[in-house]
Design an enzyme around this catalytic site. Sequence first.
Site, mmCIF file in Angstrom:
data_model
loop_
_atom_site.group_PDB
_atom_site.id
_atom_site.type_symbol
_atom_site.label_atom_id
_atom_site.label_comp_id
_atom_site.label_asym_id
_atom_site.label_seq_id
_atom_site.Cartn_x
_atom_site.Cartn_y
_atom_site.Cartn_z
ATOM 1 N N ASN A 1 0.825 -1.219 0.000
ATOM 2 C CA ASN A 1 0.000 0.000 0.000
ATOM 3 C C ASN A 1 0.859 1.268 0.000
ATOM 4 O OD1 ASN A 1 -2.175 -1.455 2.500
ATOM 5 N ND2 ASN A 1 -2.354 -1.557 0.292
ATOM 6 N N LEU A 2 2.114 1.125 0.480
ATOM 7 C CA LEU A 2 2.896 2.320 0.808
ATOM 8 C C LEU A 2 3.381 3.110 -0.408
ATOM 9 C CD1 LEU A 2 5.051 1.065 3.831
ATOM 10 C CD2 LEU A 2 2.748 1.991 3.833
ATOM 11 N N CYS B 1 -27.734 5.870 -11.413
ATOM 12 C CA CYS B 1 -27.116 5.310 -10.211
ATOM 13 C C CYS B 1 -26.016 4.352 -10.632
ATOM 14 C CB CYS B 1 -28.153 4.631 -9.324
ATOM 15 S SG CYS B 1 -28.523 2.918 -9.747
ATOM 16 N N ALA C 1 -19.185 -5.432 -4.753
ATOM 17 C CA ALA C 1 -20.263 -5.737 -3.820
ATOM 18 C C ALA C 1 -20.532 -4.559 -2.883
ATOM 19 C CB ALA C 1 -19.919 -6.989 -3.017
ATOM 20 N N CYS D 1 -13.743 -27.499 -20.230
ATOM 21 C CA CYS D 1 -12.794 -28.290 -21.021
ATOM 22 C C CYS D 1 -11.526 -27.503 -21.354
ATOM 23 C CB CYS D 1 -13.450 -28.863 -22.266
ATOM 24 S SG CYS D 1 -13.641 -27.672 -23.565
#
Lengths: 623, 348
Positions: A60-61, A162, A124, A177
């Site tokens: 993250n840094l 939205c 989500a 397959c």
Amino acid sequence: MPRETNIVKIVGEDSYAKLRSTKCLLVGAGGIGSELLKDMILMDFGEIHIVDLDTIDLSNLNRQFLFRQRDIKQPKSTTAVKAVQLFNNSKLVPYQGNIMDANSFPIHWFGEFDLIFNALDNLAARRYVNKISQFLHVPLLESGTSGFDGYIQPIIPGKTECFDCTTKETPKTFPVCTIRSTPSQPIHCIVWAKNFLFNQLFASEPSPEDEVDTKDWGTTDEEEIKRIKQETNELHELQKIIVDQEESRIPDILDKLFIQDINKLLLIENLWKTREKPTPLTKTQLKTIDLADKKLDLNTVWSIEDQLSRFVSITVKLMKRIRTEKVIEFDKDDQDTLEFVATAANIRSNIFNIPLKSVFDIKQIAGNIIPAIATTNAIIAGLSSLVSLRVLNLLKYAPTESPLDLNMAFTAKASNLSQDRYISNPNLAAPNCKCAVCMKVTRGVLSINDMNITLGELIGKLREKYGFPEDISLLDSSEQRLLVDYDFEDLLDRSLKDVNLRNGSVILLTDEEGNEETGMVRKPLELYINVTDDNSIKLTLPPIDVEWIKQISEEDKKMEDEKAKQEEVNEEIIDGEIVILDEEEEEIPKGKKRKLDDEITSENHEMKKSKIDETDDGQIILD
Amino acid sequence: MSANHATNGTVKLSEEEIALYDRQIRLWGLEAQTNMRSAKVLLINLGSIGTEITKNIVLSGIGHLNILDNHIVTEEDLGCQFLLGKEDVGKNRLDATKTRIQEFNPRVNLSFDKANIEDMDASYFKKFDLVIGTELNTREAITLNTMTRQLNIPLYLAGSNGLFAYIFVDLIQFDAEDEKLRSIKATEPGKISQNREIISIDERISEDDDKIVYERIKTRNLYKPFQNMLDDATLNGKLTHRQLKRVSNALPLTLASFLSSFDDSSKETFETQTRNMCLKLGLPIETISTQYTEQFIRQRNVEFAPVAAVIGGALAQDVINILGKKQSPLNNFIIFDGITLEMRIFEL
């Protein structure tokens, strides 16, 4: 001159006072979130609440400038708030939690905010907050970045598109397959190694495999399907080797996967008429594996000998771990699981004449890692902050006449969409009339203290307030459960508590009768149940108007049913299939994901159908 | 693209650095990351835009950043700069922020010069591979640009006026290589705009089964000094009439503000200058709105954090791109309108 001199010159005295009394919610304190928090503080927003589930990681840094090496493993939200104290001038409230957890973050809590900023990394949670903003009619500033690409989109509930008005990209799937019999790209072998092999050996409890017949096999060749099913059953033998800690039999695993199974495949001649045949490993290769642990560079592509040698040593390691851990899940940051998947995938690639990849590259594919940089996040957060002033109508020289005058924005040049626009800024669009989230239903929040009132009483009140006819149906849409309709009235005398409605439940009222003369029906009404401790509120219904809409004819219904069926098939592939890659940096613990998704799916079946005929309008949607 | 292919003379990135820069190496590759580490950049002035640029390029792992600034922290600065706190008012800006900047990334070499730009000469500027000037007045910008031209050093300038901001780029001459999917019609060499020309095209076929054809396009970018851009600025023949009508007022207003001392001029003088600039650019005068002019004057020299974030982000990314030798650079004048969020690139 005082601190606020500059901002006052921009918004004016009156708007500055409003800014100081504005209460914002910031969802996410990661890449965009850190940048937004800085901008929002410097804009002097009165109060900012910050929610993030994550803890800080080394990777993250490079962009999350509020965090340092010493903060690794600390919660993002609280660490961010500590880090901004130097320049802070706002009231800040951090929370470490999952925004989709209705117990920690009930709807009335969301209702306290004037504005919500989304700085999320997964679909989500974006959808969830979008829906909450629709229930509460609170403006939402949506944003996202991926590498050089980024976008912002203000959402004014009921007035502009939205988040769900346009279809979003879903994870890529492959036919069975392709993964199991005829891989042709590195990703096919990585999916095989991660979702099939690794899961079968380490992640699942030993149990017989139930193959579902509705799978997208990608083939109708009975012989091949039979082989695939048999191969899965045989893997349980290999799993036994792992569980029983039989280190000496690791060569048997290699023999089975990379010699015997490949030889069986070669017997199905149909497969190789148009494809290059795979070349199984040789017994000699298995006998000459060097077991000395060599230092290997993760950024280069290893030789097949090194792949085999590392496969054996990593399998030994995982075998030892499984003794105490019982089950090991694949995790891109768990080096053992990553190297197992990488070496297995590369050995398979080698057999199928597919280019091998470095562990670094495989980590990106298997972990679905999205590149992320400081600059794009800074730009996107800056744009989101700026547009918030217009959403709140605080710019003295540029009053917001209509929500449709507001702009969304995306990085046009970086995304190769334009040569002469660094940022493109189209006006917001009106809601998509087919959107199941914002247009197909009217939404609101119902506050209630007394859960002992009966369903019948509640329906009576709703009918009276919103003008619904006699013939209605009521659904608990959070659990997809019918509560009342014309031939099921058994629950009418039961209390809300008795029928298991609770804080956070969502109910859907549908007009089943309509007005015969006009051919119109009331738009379905979806209400979020907010149970309050406040005794003075017995029952409060939201002050909203429920429109009349055109009744859907039988023919239209039939057509939509067809499409819905199609969608169900697609969904099954997505849900049940092994070949799905996870979303990166998911905010929800893996096991819970499915369940949470279900809980927030408050569309009833009718509405679900309409989702599929949307087409992508070319808007870029990123994480 | 492996660590072994690092440019001669530079040290391979360590495993820890690769882990730290993971999410960006996946975007621009190990080679670009290694190239960046050998660069020495000068930033002039640490205001709100300067702070944003500093944050972005220090986080990204540039080799060496030198900051030149001689300002004293004012209370106003606290409202637009995140590296300053109340206790810093009255201190020298660099003294107050030094250690905070180093904390962004301990691997970057930092140096600081508490001095005024007018006291620095060619012997100072020639130490750098690239110069970024922020918060400069027109005279300073022209003097600096003359120097960078003489020394053959790429220059970026940026500034803001409330909700509006600009970036000026002078890389003198820069050949950029881009890769894109080949469309039905193959790209042809030749001039593509006033300042850009495609000089060569190579094809690359993807190694997987899809056999996708990519074009590696080499584009030569030519630039102008700041003074010449001001003198020649026009959009005639570059945009259609419709496009001209839609150009943000921020462009003529910003260019007019460079002309005379915008700070001292009266409203009327500035309005005249803006009208003249419109004529020169070929923009219809009636598109200038009084509201825009009024707020532009009212927001004179106002720094605003989110505007600085956008401009500082765009400028820093372009610096990273040219140091890493990835992506086409900006050419040559960028205007941001913080009301409509429009950000256009003009070849002036």
